[in-house]
Each structure stands twice: as structure tokens, then as C-alpha cells.
Design a protein around this motif. Sequence first.
Motif, PDB file in Angstrom:
ATOM      1  N   ARG A  91      -4.709  22.269  12.645  1.00 56.26           N
ATOM      2  CA  ARG A  91      -3.591  21.156  12.403  1.00 56.26           C
ATOM      3  C   ARG A  91      -3.714  20.333  13.786  1.00 56.26           C
ATOM      4  NH1 ARG A  91       1.495  22.696   9.139  1.00 56.26           N
ATOM      5  NH2 ARG A  91       0.756  24.229   7.555  1.00 56.26           N
ATOM      6  N   LYS A  92      -4.139  20.976  15.063  1.00 53.73           N
ATOM      7  CA  LYS A  92      -4.400  20.511  16.175  1.00 53.73           C
ATOM      8  C   LYS A  92      -5.647  19.459  16.047  1.00 53.73           C
ATOM      9  CE  LYS A  92      -2.621  23.993  19.606  1.00 53.73           C
ATOM     10  NZ  LYS A  92      -3.003  24.937  20.419  1.00 53.73           N
ATOM     11  N   GLN A  93      -6.736  19.723  15.332  1.00 54.41           N
ATOM     12  CA  GLN A  93      -7.717  18.932  15.265  1.00 54.41           C
ATOM     13  C   GLN A  93      -7.406  17.646  14.723  1.00 54.41           C
ATOM     14  OE1 GLN A  93     -10.915  19.390  15.553  1.00 54.41           O
ATOM     15  NE2 GLN A  93     -11.368  21.379  16.101  1.00 54.41           N
ATOM     16  N   GLY A  94      -6.455  17.705  13.618  1.00 56.10           N
ATOM     17  CA  GLY A  94      -5.839  16.559  12.863  1.00 56.10           C
ATOM     18  C   GLY A  94      -4.978  15.771  14.109  1.00 56.10           C
ATOM     19  N   TRP A  95      -4.127  16.367  14.703  1.00 46.72           N
ATOM     20  CA  TRP A  95      -3.259  15.652  15.877  1.00 46.72           C
ATOM     21  C   TRP A  95      -3.982  15.120  16.873  1.00 46.72           C
ATOM     22  CZ3 TRP A  95       1.029  13.851  13.872  1.00 46.72           C
ATOM     23  CH2 TRP A  95       1.811  14.664  13.066  1.00 46.72           C
ATOM     24  N   GLY A 142     -18.212  29.559  25.540  1.00 42.78           N
ATOM     25  CA  GLY A 142     -18.824  28.408  25.997  1.00 42.78           C
ATOM     26  C   GLY A 142     -18.602  27.205  24.878  1.00 42.78           C
ATOM     27  N   THR A 143     -18.031  27.507  23.852  1.00 43.27           N
ATOM     28  CA  THR A 143     -17.970  26.428  22.733  1.00 43.27           C
ATOM     29  C   THR A 143     -16.997  25.519  23.236  1.00 43.27           C
ATOM     30  OG1 THR A 143     -17.963  28.153  21.108  1.00 43.27           O
ATOM     31  CG2 THR A 143     -16.982  26.104  20.440  1.00 43.27           C
ATOM     32  N   PHE A 144     -17.342  24.215  22.895  1.00 39.77           N
ATOM     33  CA  PHE A 144     -16.762  22.922  23.465  1.00 39.77           C
ATOM     34  C   PHE A 144     -15.505  22.723  22.449  1.00 39.77           C
ATOM     35  CE2 PHE A 144     -16.175  18.396  23.593  1.00 39.77           C
ATOM     36  CZ  PHE A 144     -15.640  18.101  24.988  1.00 39.77           C
ATOM     37  N   ARG A 145     -14.402  22.697  22.898  1.00 45.77           N
ATOM     38  CA  ARG A 145     -13.267  22.873  22.071  1.00 45.77           C
ATOM     39  C   ARG A 145     -12.897  21.269  21.696  1.00 45.77           C
ATOM     40  NH1 ARG A 145     -10.458  27.131  21.090  1.00 45.77           N
ATOM     41  NH2 ARG A 145      -8.916  26.040  20.187  1.00 45.77           N
ATOM     42  N   THR A 146     -12.515  21.168  20.546  1.00 49.74           N
ATOM     43  CA  THR A 146     -12.217  19.871  19.917  1.00 49.74           C
ATOM     44  C   THR A 146     -10.654  19.484  19.413  1.00 49.74           C
ATOM     45  OG1 THR A 146     -13.260  20.373  17.689  1.00 49.74           O
ATOM     46  CG2 THR A 146     -14.713  19.360  19.238  1.00 49.74           C
ATOM     47  N   ASP A 147      -9.924  20.182  19.939  1.00 53.52           N
ATOM     48  CA  ASP A 147      -8.615  20.279  19.411  1.00 53.52           C
ATOM     49  C   ASP A 147      -7.565  20.128  20.679  1.00 53.52           C
ATOM     50  OD1 ASP A 147      -8.852  22.849  20.482  1.00 53.52           O
ATOM     51  OD2 ASP A 147      -8.067  23.688  18.666  1.00 53.52           O
ATOM     52  N   ASN A 148      -8.095  19.336  21.864  1.00 49.12           N
ATOM     53  CA  ASN A 148      -7.162  19.351  22.931  1.00 49.12           C
ATOM     54  C   ASN A 148      -7.439  18.081  23.348  1.00 49.12           C
ATOM     55  OD1 ASN A 148      -9.614  19.193  24.139  1.00 49.12           O
ATOM     56  ND2 ASN A 148      -9.631  21.327  24.947  1.00 49.12           N
ATOM     57  N   PRO A 172      -5.732  11.903   9.174  1.00 50.41           N
ATOM     58  CA  PRO A 172      -6.067  12.956  10.302  1.00 50.41           C
ATOM     59  C   PRO A 172      -5.332  14.142  10.135  1.00 50.41           C
ATOM     60  CG  PRO A 172      -5.655  10.713  11.133  1.00 50.41           C
ATOM     61  CD  PRO A 172      -5.431  10.491   9.898  1.00 50.41           C
ATOM     62  N   TYR A 173      -3.909  14.070   9.562  1.00 46.68           N
ATOM     63  CA  TYR A 173      -3.288  15.371   9.289  1.00 46.68           C
ATOM     64  C   TYR A 173      -3.898  16.066   8.211  1.00 46.68           C
ATOM     65  CZ  TYR A 173       0.551  18.551   8.517  1.00 46.68           C
ATOM     66  OH  TYR A 173       1.105  19.755   8.369  1.00 46.68           O
ATOM     67  N   VAL A 174      -4.291  15.593   7.305  1.00 49.34           N
ATOM     68  CA  VAL A 174      -5.214  16.044   6.030  1.00 49.34           C
ATOM     69  C   VAL A 174      -6.290  16.669   6.450  1.00 49.34           C
ATOM     70  CG1 VAL A 174      -6.351  15.571   3.984  1.00 49.34           C
ATOM     71  CG2 VAL A 174      -4.103  14.260   4.418  1.00 49.34           C
ATOM     72  N   TYR A 175      -7.033  15.996   7.378  1.00 50.04           N
ATOM     73  CA  TYR A 175      -8.141  16.427   7.925  1.00 50.04           C
ATOM     74  C   TYR A 175      -8.144  17.919   8.314  1.00 50.04           C
ATOM     75  CZ  TYR A 175     -11.565  17.342  11.922  1.00 50.04           C
ATOM     76  OH  TYR A 175     -12.208  17.870  12.914  1.00 50.04           O
ATOM     77  N   GLY A 176      -6.892  17.819   9.514  1.00 50.85           N
ATOM     78  CA  GLY A 176      -6.530  19.040  10.084  1.00 50.85           C
ATOM     79  C   GLY A 176      -6.109  20.341   9.403  1.00 50.85           C
ATOM     80  N   ARG A 177      -5.532  19.835   8.121  1.00 54.82           N
ATOM     81  CA  ARG A 177      -5.243  21.003   7.121  1.00 54.82           C
ATOM     82  C   ARG A 177      -6.335  21.430   6.554  1.00 54.82           C
ATOM     83  NH1 ARG A 177       0.037  21.243   4.978  1.00 54.82           N
ATOM     84  NH2 ARG A 177      -1.036  23.161   3.915  1.00 54.82           N
ATOM     85  N   PHE A 178      -7.306  20.693   6.133  1.00 54.92           N
ATOM     86  CA  PHE A 178      -8.398  21.240   5.474  1.00 54.92           C
ATOM     87  C   PHE A 178      -9.656  21.993   6.387  1.00 54.92           C
ATOM     88  CE2 PHE A 178      -8.196  17.991   2.081  1.00 54.92           C
ATOM     89  CZ  PHE A 178      -8.698  18.759   1.008  1.00 54.92           C
TER      90      PHE A 178
END
Length: 559
Positions: A277-281, A518-524, A267-273
Motif C-alpha cells: 500500500r505504500k506504493q499507492g500512497w 541494491g534494489t531501488f525502492r519505489t515506496d518511500n 493510486p490506493y487501488v494500485y497499491g492494493r494490487f
Amino acid sequence: MDILQLIIVIGVLVLLVKPLGTYVYHVYSDQPKRTDRLFGGIERFIYKVIGLKSRDGMTWKKYALSFLLTNIVLVALSYLILRLQGSLPGNPNGIGAMEETLSFNTVISFITNTNLQHYSGETGLSYFSQMAVIMMMMFTSAATGFSVAIAFIRGLTSRGSTIGNFFTDFVKSHTRIFLPLATLITLVLVALHVPQTLQPNVTAATLEGATQSIAIGPVASLESIKHLGTNGGGFMGANSAHPFENPSPLTNVIEILSMWALPACLPYVYGRFAGNRKQGWVVFGAMMSLFLVFLATVYTAELHGNPLLNNLGADASQGSMEGKEVRFGIAQSSLFTAVTTAATTGSVNNMHDTLTPIGGLVPLAEMMLNVVFGGKGVGLVNMLMYAILAVFIAGLMVGRTPEFLGRKIEPKETKLIAIAILVHPFIILAPTAIAFLTDLGQGAITNPGFHGISQVLYEYTSSASNNGSGFEGLADNTPFWNMTTGLVMLLGRYVSMIAMLAVAGSLVRKNTVPETIGTFRTDNVLFGGILVGTVVIVGALTFLPAVVLGPIAEHLTIR
């Protein structure tokens, strides 16, 4: 003391995520790196040997075809070795050829990273087969899964028309990740008294004056890649409960971290790509939240013991120790159980068939969900699939076109995700029903009643999720079980992989949509909660009736 052990191991895992994830990210990124000096020459030689003249990116179809053809060649070669092992070198114990359907099951099991074993390693395979087939496939199946996961991540996060080159990813997975780490872990295990030899079995005299053949062999090298590659197939039939495979609590912790660290860092690798990084965490947090619930459940269930034995006046102060090794106890047995099915490894340090009903429900449920860290790339890919589904559902609720990482989620992607989601329960529940409708299936059940249902359900769930552990009370080395589980393993591995590569190929070609208010955030944290809820709801809708008939019904009746 038990809780402290669990906290320490989980804490070490969390500390490993960022440095290991950073290293893995640099392995697959196109940026020049210091390790090129160390591995570049070896990789160029391998590319020359295999005739790889172009390392340009591939479309998703070419990527899928490349890994499928590679796997087919490895299957054919491995099948021949198993059928001819009796006349091949490296066989000091004189083990004969493996039976046809068992050979089919074994090669399918290991190429799909399942490592379901319907044989006992020390008596069913020669040293040459253990190394040339089992260990070879442990490397290649793990590298295949890792490569597909990275390709999927590229499809979600990169801009262009390709998702990378399979052969480049495949080679790098070996040279920069699995071979170096496996060598290091092998040396550590040898230092901790795990055997590593090509000598034949040791013959020892017992106290009664009889002789006993003690199996040895290249155990440490298999143990290292078995856990690093989330493979799980044991050199010995008792797997990591055997004192030669896993002699002490320290080796137990090393094996736990070996099979957990790489899936946990993805998941952290995914966040880096993704450049966020919040996405990964957030994905890591969703996985860890589910894992902690499962771990607490199995630990509590085993700590309270079996009510039937407790009612008979048996000492329940140590919890349910049936099928567990004293050197590990309740805590490390429960942690190993939760990790090996969360990371879809399949290695076991205790008999899952002897877990309490609720304790046995935990590994079963983790495999049914198949997103709690998962194996080499599978868990992350499945969790991101659920993330896209969660965004789609949230978009429908507010009347907005769903977007994920700036890409619109349209009917094509949703249909492919639906296929991947529906195939998993179908290839578990349909074969389970067939097994109960036939004498060939029912004849393998050794424990009638609700526990017998759990045995069969566990076998096909383990096969479909490419885990490989089992309720080993099931007498499964028959043509019926070898063929049916083999087919389930094939479908469980390749249908979802191909579907997800198709999703990646579709998304990578799309133009990004600018982020707005209006974008739905995916990093929270909110999205993390929605993600966990989506996984749990879909899992409950598909599997709850079957689970009620098995472990839950057994739990209620013994109380």
C-alpha cells in the motif's frame, strides 16, 4: 474562511480515498465478494445478451482491439443519432440535425472522454440526443478508461500472460461503480433543486412584458455522470456556472468530490494490487503535492486581482471576480478550476478565459502534465509511466539495470513510454502552430496578442489531454476547429492507451527479480520526490517555451 473551505473539501477527499479505493479494488479483483450476490445476476444476464461465452484473460493486443472495436460501434451509432435527431422522438423543442463536422467533433469528443463542446447543449441537442448519445458516452468512455487503467495495473503487478478481460471489466465498471454512484448523486442533486424532467422549455414573462424561453430537461442525471465519469460536457452552454446545473455552494462541493474521488482513489487501488500500500500512497502523495502547488497558485493569483483594474482604482478587495459566480466566490471557483483540470473533467463553474494570466496558466499546466490525478485511469497510468521513467533514469545514474515492482525495465518498455511522452506535446504544439499559420485558425481568435496565443494553446491542450474545458472566447465552431481538435482528441486518447497496454503486456510476461540490498525502492519519500521532479522537468522541457509566449508574457505586460 476561504482557506477553511479548501481544507475541508481536501480533507473529505483524503478520507474517501481508502474506503472507495478498497471497494474499487474488490470490484476488479478475482476474489469472491459479497457484492457478487447483488450484481452477479445482472452481469451474467448482460454477458448472455452480448454473447460473451468466455471471460478468460486477454493478451494486451486482444484487450486493445476489444475496446477499440467497442468504441467504433458506439461512435457510428452516435453520429447517426446526431445527424437524424430532428426526426427522432424525444425532441419537444424541435431542434434540428447537427451539422456534419460538428457531429464528428461531438462524437469524438465524448467517446474519448474529452467532452469538448463546440455547441450549446440546450439549443444544439434534443433530450433524446442528450440521453442516448451524451450520457451514454459519458458512461462508456469512463468505463473504458477505468478498464484500461486496471488492465495496466494488472500488467505491472500480476504474474501470468494476460491483463484481464476487457468486456468483464467494462461491464463491472458500469454495474458496480458508475451506475450505482450516478443514481445516488442524481437523487441528491434533485433534492438540491437541480432539474430532472422531460418537459419542454418553460416560457416565462419578463418584467418588460416580453417572453423568455428557459431551458430545462434531464439535467441532474447528466450532471451526476458528467462529474463521476470526469466527462465535463454540460447540459447547458454555461456548464456548471449555470444555476440549474450547479445552484449552490453545496452542489458545487458535491460536484468537486464527484469528479475527484475516483481518480484520487486509483493510486490506493494500485497499491492494493501491488501488495504494497505504500506504493499507492507514494503516487497519491506525488499527485497531491503537485495539486496543492497549482491550487495555491490559482487562488493567490485570483485573490490579488487584475493589475490593470487595480491601477484604475477598482475595488480589488474581493479579488478578480470577472467571469465568476458570486455564489461561489474566489475560493470555490479556484478549487473547481484546479480540480476540473487536474482530474481532466473539463466541467467549469467560471469562465477560464477571464482568469488572470497566472490563474489561467494553472489549468493549462495541469492539462499539459496530465498526471495530477487525471481522468478515469489516465492520470494514474501516466503517473506510473513517469514512475517507470524515473526508475530508468535512476538506474542509469548508478549503473544498475532498472527494475520496477520486480520487473526489469528494458529498451522495449522505454521506447513505448517515450512514444507516449512525446506524442502528447507534439499533438498540442504542432496544431497550435498550424492554427497561427492559417487564416482559418487565426480567424477564431477574439483577443489578439498574448492572450490569443493562450486561447489557441488552451484549446489544443484541452483536446490532447481529453479534458474539454476551453478559453471560450475562441470562436471554435467552424469546420477547421471541429476537424483538427477531433483528430487531436483521437490521438490523445488512443495512442497513449495502446502504448501503455503494450507496456503492461510486456511486463506481465516477465519473471520477477528478487529484491536485494541494491534494489531501488519505489515506496518511500525519496522516490516520491524523484517522481515529482521527473514530471516537472519533462513538462518544463516540452512546454515552457509555449507557456512563456502565452500566459507568462501576458502577465508581464499587464504589470
